[in-house]
Design a protein around this motif. Structure first.
Motif, PDB file in Angstrom:
ATOM      1  N   ALA A   1       4.962  -1.750  21.141  1.00 37.96           N
ATOM      2  CA  ALA A   1       4.706  -1.917  22.570  1.00 37.96           C
ATOM      3  C   ALA A   1       3.410  -2.681  22.812  1.00 37.96           C
ATOM      4  O   ALA A   1       3.339  -3.555  23.694  1.00 37.96           O
TER       5      ALA A   1
ATOM      6  N   ILE B   1      -0.771   2.619  27.490  1.00 39.83           N
ATOM      7  CA  ILE B   1       0.546   3.259  27.478  1.00 39.83           C
ATOM      8  C   ILE B   1       0.438   4.525  28.314  1.00 39.83           C
ATOM      9  O   ILE B   1      -0.498   5.315  28.136  1.00 39.83           O
TER      10      ILE B   1
ATOM     11  N   ALA C   1       3.722   0.099  28.152  1.00 38.51           N
ATOM     12  CA  ALA C   1       4.917   0.935  28.116  1.00 38.51           C
ATOM     13  C   ALA C   1       4.663   2.267  28.788  1.00 38.51           C
ATOM     14  O   ALA C   1       3.523   2.714  28.924  1.00 38.51           O
TER      15      ALA C   1
ATOM     16  N   CYS D   1       6.975  -3.636  32.313  1.00 33.32           N
ATOM     17  CA  CYS D   1       6.533  -2.952  31.106  1.00 33.32           C
ATOM     18  C   CYS D   1       7.733  -2.243  30.485  1.00 33.32           C
ATOM     19  O   CYS D   1       8.815  -2.193  31.066  1.00 33.32           O
ATOM     20  N   LEU D   2       7.548  -1.696  29.309  1.00 32.40           N
ATOM     21  CA  LEU D   2       8.649  -1.114  28.549  1.00 32.40           C
ATOM     22  C   LEU D   2       8.848   0.363  28.881  1.00 32.40           C
ATOM     23  O   LEU D   2       7.885   1.082  29.149  1.00 32.40           O
TER      24      LEU D   2
ATOM     25  N   VAL E   1       9.981   3.546  26.952  1.00 32.81           N
ATOM     26  CA  VAL E   1      10.214   4.067  25.599  1.00 32.81           C
ATOM     27  C   VAL E   1      10.651   5.528  25.737  1.00 32.81           C
ATOM     28  O   VAL E   1       9.888   6.363  26.234  1.00 32.81           O
TER      29      VAL E   1
ATOM     30  N   VAL F   1      12.158  -7.342  22.058  1.00 36.52           N
ATOM     31  CA  VAL F   1      10.989  -6.480  21.891  1.00 36.52           C
ATOM     32  C   VAL F   1      10.687  -6.266  20.409  1.00 36.52           C
ATOM     33  O   VAL F   1       9.568  -6.513  19.947  1.00 36.52           O
TER      34      VAL F   1
END
Length: 416
Positions: free
Chosen positions: A131, A148, A203, A235-236, A238, A287
Motif C-alpha cells: 500500500a 494508513i 489505504a 486510496c486502497l 484492504v 496494485v
C-alpha cells in the motif's frame, strides 16, 4: 548438565501425563500464551483427545485455522502426496504447484494476483508495504508521508509494526518505539473514517468482522461505505479476512455480505488447512504489480507443500458446501445463544459459525467459563474479560453444536 530422559511411545510421542507436560513447559517456554490446561495429543474432524484419552469437542478450530476440521482427509491426502515429491525450493526457482494455487485462489476471490506468504502477520506486513509503495508510485504521495487508516479494537497480528497501530495496551506496553504512519478511528464509524482520510492516505485497513475484539459485526452498510469512501478518496481498501474468510461467516468472504470487492484481500489461517502455515495477499493487478524482484520476498512463501495444501483448500471451497454449512448451522448457533440471553448470557454477536458471547460477570470470567466448558468436554477460548468466542470447524454437525450449547447452559446454570 544432562537433561532428564523422557519416556516416549512407539510413535515417538512424549508419554508424560498432561500435568507433567504442562509443568515441564514452564521453565523452557516463553510465557507468551496462557492456554487452558488441556494437552491435546490426537484429533479427527471436530474432536480432539488429550494424552490421557479424554475427548473434547473443538469449538474454537484454531481461531478459524481448522475450518475444515482436524486432519481433513482431502487435505491430508494432498499433503501426503506432495511430501513424497517436493516440499521446498525457495522462490529462487519455480515449482510445479504454485501456478495452480495462485490461479485457483485468484479465481475463488474474484481478484487478479496473489502474493503468497506464510503467516497472517506476514500477509498484513506485506499489504502495508504494498500500500505504501502504491501510494508513492501511483497516487503520488510525497515520499515518507504515506498514512494508513485502521480501526480501534483491531487485531492484525503481533509484529512490531502491527502492534504500533493496536489499541490493546497489553499488546503494546514495553514494545516501543512504534512505527509511525497510522491513524486509528473508531470501528463502524464512517464519519470518523472520512475525516481521517486525506491526500496522504494510502489505504484503509480493516477487518470486516473484528474477531479478537469479540466477533464485532459492523452495521449494515458499513463495508459498502468504506468501499465508497476509499474509491472516492483514491486510496486502497484492504480487507483483513484472515479469520473471517474462507467460509467462516456463511460466504467465501465476509465482504460478500455487502457485495464489496476490496483492492487487497488478506487471507491466512484456514488457507493452510490446519496443516501448514499459508497466507496470501490477493489483489488487483495494478496494485500488486508495484512490487519488483528483490523488493519483497519469503523463503517459504509459496513453497510447493503449502501450495498443494492451499490448492486443496480452494477445491473444498469451490463446491460451496462449507459456506452453506456455516450459513445453515449459523442459524442453529444464533437461535441457541438467543435462548440463553438473560440466563447467564448478557448478549452475543454471530455471523455464520462464529460468535462472541458476553457472559454475565457475576457468573464468572470468560476464562472461568472456558475452564468450566473444558470440564464438560467442550473447548472454547475467552477474550476481553467475560467474553468467549465460538468458532467450531465447519464440519460440525447440528447434534454436536446443540450438545455444546447444552453444555454452555449447564455451566452457566451451575456457575463456576
Amino acid at each position: 548438565m544432562t537433561a532428564p530422559a523422557r519416556a516416549t511411545t512407539s510413535a515417538g510421542a512424549d508419554a508424560r501425563s498432561s500435568e507433567e507436560l504442562i509443568r515441564a513447559e514452564e521453565p523452557v517456554l516463553a510465557h507468551n500464551y496462557h492456554p487452558l490446561p488441556v494437552v491435546v495429543a490426537r484429533a479427527e474432524g471436530t474432536w480432539v483427545e488429550d494424552v490421557e484419552g479424554r475427548r473434547y469437542l473443538d469449538m474454537l478450530a484454531g481461531y478459524s485455522a481448522l475450518n475444515f476440521g482436524h486432519r481433513n482427509p482431502v487435505l491430508i491426502e494432498a499433503a501426503h502426496r506432495q511430501l513424497d515429491r517436493l516440499t521446498l525450493t525457495s522462490r529462487a526457482f519455480h515449482n510445479d504447484q504454485l501456478a495452480g494455487f495462485a490461479e485457483s485462489l485468484a479465481a475463488l476471490t474474484g481478484l487478479d494476483m496473489v502474493l503468497p506468504m506464510n503467516t497472517g502477520a506476514e500477509a498484513v506486513e506485506s499489504a502495508v508495504k504494498v500500500a505504501r509503495k502504491w501510494a508513492y508510485e501511483v497516487k503520488g504521495v510525497e515520499p515518507g508521508r504515506a498514512t494508513i487508516v485502521v480501526a480501534a479494537g483491531n487485531f492484525h497480528g503481533r509484529t512490531t509494526t502491527i502492534v504500533s497501530f493496536s489499541t490493546d495496551e497489553s499488546a503494546r506496553e514495553g514494545f516501543g518505539p512504534f512505527t509511525p504512519g497510522f491513524r486509528v478511528v473508531p470501528y463502524n464509524d464512517l464519519a470518523a473514517l472520512e475525516a481521517a482520510i486525506d491526500e496522504t492516505t494510502a489505504a484503509v485497513l480493516i477487518e470486516p468482522v473484528q474477531g479478537e475484539a469479540g466477533v464485532i459485526i459492523p452495521d449494515d452498510g458499513y463495508l459498502a461505505g468504506v468501499r465508497e469512501l476509499t474509491r472516492r478518496a483514491g486510496c486502497l481498501f484492504v480487507a483483513d479476512e484472515i479469520q473471517s474468510g474462507l467460509g467462516r461467516t456463511g460466504t467465501t468472504l465476509a465482504v460478500e455480505h455487502e457485495s464489496v470487492v476490496p483492492d487487497l484481500l488478506l487471507l491466512g489461517k484456514a488457507l493452510g488447512g490446519g496443516i501448514v502455515p499459508v497466507s496470501a495477499v490477493v489483489g488487483r493487478r495494478d496494485v500488486l504489480s508495484v512490487l519488483r524482484p528483490g523488493e519483497h520476498g519469503s523463503t517459504f512463501g509459496g513453497n510447493p507443500l503449502a501450495a498443494a495444501v492451499g490448492s486443496a483448500v480452494v477445491g473444498l471451497l469451490e463446491t460451496g458446501e462449507y459456506q452453506r454449512r456455516a450459513a445453515e448451522l449459523g442459524v442453529v448457533l444464533r437461535d441457541g445463544l438467543a435462548a440463553l440471553v438473560g440466563r447467564g448470557v448478557e448478549g452475543f454477536r454471530s455471523r455464520g459459525l462464529w460468535a462472541g458471547v458476553d457472559i454475565d460477570p457475576s457468573i464468572g470470567t470468560g476464562r472461568e467459563i472456558s475452564q468450566g466448558l473444558m470440564d464438560e468436554g467442550i473447548l472454547v477460548k475467552d477474550t476481553h474479560g467475560s467474553t468467549i468466542r465460538l468458532a467450531p470447524p465447519l464440519t460440525i454437525t447440528a447434534e454436536e453444536l446443540l450438545s455444546a450449547l447444552g453444555s454452555l447452559e449447564k455451566v452457566l446454570t451451575r456457575g463456576v
